[in-house]
Motif scaffolding. Structure first.
Motif, mmCIF file in Angstrom:
data_model
loop_
_atom_site.group_PDB
_atom_site.id
_atom_site.type_symbol
_atom_site.label_atom_id
_atom_site.label_comp_id
_atom_site.label_asym_id
_atom_site.label_seq_id
_atom_site.Cartn_x
_atom_site.Cartn_y
_atom_site.Cartn_z
ATOM 1 N N UNK A 76 51.456 136.793 26.832
ATOM 2 C CA UNK A 76 50.983 137.460 28.046
ATOM 3 C C UNK A 76 50.270 138.763 27.701
ATOM 4 N N UNK A 77 49.348 139.155 28.553
ATOM 5 C CA UNK A 77 48.560 140.366 28.329
ATOM 6 C C UNK A 77 48.918 141.410 29.388
ATOM 7 N N UNK A 78 49.167 142.641 28.931
ATOM 8 C CA UNK A 78 49.339 143.776 29.841
ATOM 9 C C UNK A 78 48.098 144.657 29.733
ATOM 10 N N UNK A 79 47.653 145.160 30.878
ATOM 11 C CA UNK A 79 46.515 146.078 30.909
ATOM 12 C C UNK A 79 46.958 147.384 31.544
ATOM 13 N N UNK A 80 46.791 148.486 30.806
ATOM 14 C CA UNK A 80 47.115 149.806 31.333
ATOM 15 C C UNK A 80 45.869 150.668 31.391
ATOM 16 N N UNK A 81 45.108 150.538 32.470
ATOM 17 C CA UNK A 81 43.875 151.320 32.626
ATOM 18 C C UNK A 81 43.951 152.284 33.797
ATOM 19 N N UNK A 82 45.079 152.314 34.483
ATOM 20 C CA UNK A 82 45.226 153.120 35.690
ATOM 21 C C UNK A 82 44.991 154.605 35.433
ATOM 22 N N UNK A 83 44.085 155.185 36.206
ATOM 23 C CA UNK A 83 43.770 156.615 36.182
ATOM 24 C C UNK A 83 43.311 157.128 34.813
ATOM 25 N N UNK A 84 42.896 156.253 33.917
ATOM 26 C CA UNK A 84 42.505 156.679 32.579
ATOM 27 C C UNK A 84 41.225 157.521 32.617
ATOM 28 N N UNK A 85 41.043 158.303 31.558
ATOM 29 C CA UNK A 85 39.934 159.250 31.499
ATOM 30 C C UNK A 85 38.585 158.562 31.605
ATOM 31 N N UNK A 86 38.480 157.303 31.137
ATOM 32 C CA UNK A 86 37.199 156.601 31.194
ATOM 33 C C UNK A 86 36.695 156.507 32.634
ATOM 34 N N UNK A 87 37.612 156.427 33.607
ATOM 35 C CA UNK A 87 37.189 156.363 35.002
ATOM 36 C C UNK A 87 36.482 157.658 35.383
ATOM 37 N N UNK A 88 37.068 158.787 34.995
ATOM 38 C CA UNK A 88 36.416 160.065 35.248
ATOM 39 C C UNK A 88 35.074 160.162 34.547
ATOM 40 N N UNK A 89 35.005 159.657 33.315
ATOM 41 C CA UNK A 89 33.756 159.718 32.555
ATOM 42 C C UNK A 89 32.650 158.914 33.222
ATOM 43 N N UNK A 90 33.022 157.838 33.921
ATOM 44 C CA UNK A 90 32.032 156.991 34.576
ATOM 45 C C UNK A 90 31.764 157.398 36.017
ATOM 46 N N UNK A 91 32.561 158.321 36.543
ATOM 47 C CA UNK A 91 32.472 158.642 37.973
ATOM 48 C C UNK A 91 32.505 160.139 38.216
ATOM 49 N N UNK A 92 31.559 160.846 37.621
ATOM 50 C CA UNK A 92 31.384 162.266 37.920
ATOM 51 C C UNK A 92 32.541 163.153 37.536
ATOM 52 N N UNK A 93 33.257 162.769 36.470
ATOM 53 C CA UNK A 93 34.402 163.563 35.982
ATOM 54 C C UNK A 93 35.474 163.741 37.056
ATOM 55 N N UNK A 94 35.721 162.695 37.809
ATOM 56 C CA UNK A 94 36.790 162.736 38.806
ATOM 57 C C UNK A 94 38.120 163.025 38.120
#
Length: 360
Positions: free
Chosen positions: A292-310
């Motif tokens: 099984x695969x777990x994905x932990x991307x919640x609130x990660x910095x990459x989101x801010x990097x792609x969305x105006x440094x949110x």
């Protein structure tokens, strides 16, 4: 030595009328109709073929037994997780709620530092539908300092006890064998180790003896230094895949059954934004490892990097987008901060899948 990778692509709404042309992904709710077959002998892919599922048996015979095992892994159903009295099915995406009992976590540092508030937050996530609550007492954000195991255990044990006593399925997020032992003794049912049982040499035998499920996560470096210009010699997707394969083999050799191993590509742990995006786009590849695969991307910095440094507390929409990306590639466990919102998105996703899989 040539390495072969099989990545499911060309997903279809339903398999009806597509006998031998579509194949089920990991026993879940997705079907794929083609496979990207990648051959590598050095640092770069040498050959990439897009092969229809109907033609794969002939290709597999040509590639040999190693490819046969990966091909079988791509479709084999993942057994449910037994976590105390709870059975967590893995034929559909499940939410794993994050409870950080720390003062310095990147997203919610200090919000759950009080054990009573942390347990309350965990109960609320479970009531909202989280299948598992993942409790951590040491921040592993970029630049974080290590925490002494005694302090870490003191933080998490009251929370684990309260959640386990209520019948909640509890995972312990730690790199330290002593903390694993203490948490499992207090009622935790699963170990989530961001170091993939490398940080502490005792952790592998502890998990093997406990007979519990374990998450092996890819990382490059340690939290203090992992984001200082991370680099890979080969495409990150294949390097992470090979690394996880070796950790699975090491765990199995140590007495941990493969059916109790969960893998996590480690978004943000020694990766640039571009590395993370490549991993997210290629998530379906990891089903070839048979876990099984777990994905932990919640609130990660990459989101801010792609969305105006949110800032971290304003990354909900991006977190849901990444959770749905994982669901669309067959990820079974989504580790998230925002459980009700993520589950609402997954219920809509599930409704779409159910409609597609209902014969007209």
């Amino acid at each position: 030595m040539e390495s072969i990778y099989l990545r499911p692509v060309a997903f279809v709404d339903a398999p009806f009328g597509l006998d031998e042309q579509a194949r089920r992904l990991a026993g879940g709710m997705l079907w794929f109709s083609a496979v990207e077959v990648v051959s590598c002998c050095g640092a770069r892919p040498e050959k990439v073929e897009l092969v229809p599922v109907s033609a794969m048996p002939e290709i597999i015979e040509r590639l040999g037994p190693g490819a046969r095992a990966v091909w079988d892994n791509l479709s084999a159903a993942r057994p449910p997780l037994t976590l105390g009295d709870r059975i967590v099915r893995l034929d559909q995406p499940q939410a794993v709620g994050i409870v950080n009992v720390t003062p310095d976590s990147f997203s919610d540092g200090g919000a759950h530092e009080d054990p009573a508030r942390a347990a309350e937050a965990g109960h609320a996530m479970a009531a909202a539908g989280a299948a598992i609550i993942d409790v951590g007492g040491e921040s592993t954000r970029p630049g974080a300092k290590p925490v002494w195991e005694g302090d870490e255990a003191e933080r998490i044990l009251p929370v684990v006890r309260q959640l386990a006593a209520s019948g909640t399925a509890v995972s312990i997020d730690t790199r330290k064998a002593a903390v694993m032992e203490a948490a499992l003794g207090a009622g935790a049912h699963m170990v989530n180790d961001v170091s993939a049982l490398i940080f502490d040499q005792r952790s592998m035998p502890v998990v093997a003896a406990a007979g519990c499920p374990v998450v092996l996560m890819h990382h490059l470096g340690d939290p203090e230094t992992m984001q200082q210009a991370p680099a890979y010699d080969r495409p990150v997707l294949f390097e992470v895949y090979d690394w996880l394969e070796q950790r699975i083999l090491a765990a199995v050799a140590a007495g941990i059954p493969r059916e109790r191993i969960i893998i996590d590509p480690g978004i943000g742990f020694g990766k640039t934004v571009q590395h993370n995006l490549q991993l997210l786009n290629g998530l379906a590849l990891f089903h070839g490892l048979g876990c099984p695969v777990m994905l932990g991307a919640s609130r990660k910095r990459m989101i801010g990097a792609l969305a105006g440094e949110a800032p971290a507390d304003r990354r909900l929409a991006g977190s849901i987008a990444l959770a749905l990306k994982g669901a669309d590639q067959g990820v079974q466990l989504l580790r998230v901060h925002d459980v009700p919102e993520t589950l609402q998105a997954l219920k809509v996703w599930r409704g779409l899948r159910d409609a597609a899989l209902t014969p007209l």
